[in-house]
Structures are given as structure tokens and as C-alpha cells.
Design a protein around this motif. Sequence first.
Motif, PDB file in Angstrom:
ATOM      1  N   GLU A 164      38.013 -19.634 -70.553  1.00 37.40           N
ATOM      2  CA  GLU A 164      38.906 -19.722 -71.749  1.00 37.40           C
ATOM      3  C   GLU A 164      38.424 -18.778 -72.805  1.00 37.40           C
ATOM      4  O   GLU A 164      39.107 -18.130 -73.514  1.00 37.40           O
ATOM      5  CB  GLU A 164      38.778 -21.246 -72.525  1.00 37.40           C
ATOM      6  CG  GLU A 164      39.911 -22.198 -71.658  1.00 37.40           C
ATOM      7  CD  GLU A 164      40.859 -21.965 -71.660  1.00 37.40           C
ATOM      8  OE1 GLU A 164      41.816 -21.424 -72.563  1.00 37.40           O
ATOM      9  OE2 GLU A 164      41.735 -22.077 -70.376  1.00 37.40           O
ATOM     10  N   GLN A 165      37.057 -18.490 -72.898  1.00 40.86           N
ATOM     11  CA  GLN A 165      36.679 -17.527 -73.922  1.00 40.86           C
ATOM     12  C   GLN A 165      36.984 -16.102 -73.583  1.00 40.86           C
ATOM     13  O   GLN A 165      37.494 -15.259 -74.365  1.00 40.86           O
ATOM     14  CB  GLN A 165      35.065 -17.655 -73.858  1.00 40.86           C
ATOM     15  CG  GLN A 165      34.613 -18.739 -74.694  1.00 40.86           C
ATOM     16  CD  GLN A 165      33.095 -19.191 -74.586  1.00 40.86           C
ATOM     17  OE1 GLN A 165      32.458 -18.536 -73.736  1.00 40.86           O
ATOM     18  NE2 GLN A 165      32.651 -19.533 -75.643  1.00 40.86           N
ATOM     19  N   GLU A 216      34.836 -23.290 -69.903  1.00 37.06           N
ATOM     20  CA  GLU A 216      34.651 -22.727 -71.110  1.00 37.06           C
ATOM     21  C   GLU A 216      34.605 -21.434 -71.246  1.00 37.06           C
ATOM     22  O   GLU A 216      35.286 -20.638 -72.114  1.00 37.06           O
ATOM     23  CB  GLU A 216      33.567 -23.461 -72.012  1.00 37.06           C
ATOM     24  CG  GLU A 216      33.304 -23.030 -73.267  1.00 37.06           C
ATOM     25  CD  GLU A 216      32.316 -23.660 -74.070  1.00 37.06           C
ATOM     26  OE1 GLU A 216      31.458 -23.012 -75.092  1.00 37.06           O
ATOM     27  OE2 GLU A 216      31.703 -24.852 -73.671  1.00 37.06           O
ATOM     28  N   GLN A 217      33.825 -20.739 -70.457  1.00 40.74           N
ATOM     29  CA  GLN A 217      33.683 -19.227 -70.400  1.00 40.74           C
ATOM     30  C   GLN A 217      35.161 -18.605 -70.109  1.00 40.74           C
ATOM     31  O   GLN A 217      35.507 -17.556 -70.498  1.00 40.74           O
ATOM     32  CB  GLN A 217      32.641 -18.944 -69.271  1.00 40.74           C
ATOM     33  CG  GLN A 217      31.327 -19.347 -69.794  1.00 40.74           C
ATOM     34  CD  GLN A 217      30.240 -18.768 -68.624  1.00 40.74           C
ATOM     35  OE1 GLN A 217      30.498 -19.267 -67.510  1.00 40.74           O
ATOM     36  NE2 GLN A 217      29.061 -18.529 -69.095  1.00 40.74           N
TER      37      GLN A 217
END
Length: 155
Positions: free
Chosen positions: A128-129, A125-126
Motif C-alpha cells: 500500500e505504501q 502495508e508495504q
Amino acid sequence: MLRYDFEASVGYWVIISSLAFRRALNEELAPHGITFRQSQVLGWLVLEGDLTQGELASRMEVEPPTLAGLVDRMENAGWVTRSVCPDDRRKKIIRVQDQAAPVWEKIAECARRVRKVATRGLTDEQSEQLLSMLRVVHGNLTRSTGDMDPPSEPK
């Protein structure tokens, strides 16, 4: 004395991260006899298709004469061809050749390894962020500079 808040500067961290990424990629490519600049040429051609030598030089942020020698070597290796532009005989079109496929696969493999190292310690997720935020930064900076408002605080 000159001062700047480097530790809080987005620009500073983007630039030094980019330089570190490039250095790491160069180190991964070198044992395979591939240079970072060669990977850039093939990368732009894979991403965008055929480009004129001037367009390619612009994307790579190098002068056309600098690119000419690189393209000469890649043409001699059978990785790219240069042909006259049908619309403007002064322009040369650069095309990737099938013989470059194994070279491109090696470049992609090396880039994936470097990307994995670069994002070590980040969750999916990080990662992707981070990618999303970098796209926003890039979009902001590639718009007309006339649209830039002076920032309220240095970034």
C-alpha cells in the motif's frame, strides 16, 4: 568518463521495474494469444470509457498510425468498434465491445498474477505504501514541467 549514480536513482528503478513488469505481463498474456498492446487498449477503454483514436494513442504513447493497425485487428476480432465522432467527422471513437469481456478477464487475471509476483516479500502495508508513493511520483511528474524546481541532489 560518463558517470551517474544509477543505484540511488529513483528514475532508474522506476523505469527498469516498469520494463520488467511489462515483460512479465507479456509472458503471462502470450499463451492466451493476447499482446501487451492489446491489453493497454482494453485497459484504457475500461478505465476511461470511449476514447478517440488520437486520445488513445496519446495515452499509450504511440503514434496514431501505429495504433490504427492494432485497432484494426482488435476490431476484426470483435473486441472494439470504431465510429465517426459526431462532433468532428475526422476523429474516430473507439469503444470496447461485450465480446471483449472474456479477453479482459484473462488480462486482469494475468495482471493480478504479475502484481503478486512483483510484490512478493512485501507486507500488505508495504504494498500500500509503494502504491501511494508511486501515485505521488506520478502526480509530481504529470504536473506542468514549468513547476519543476531543479533538485538539490540527483534522484
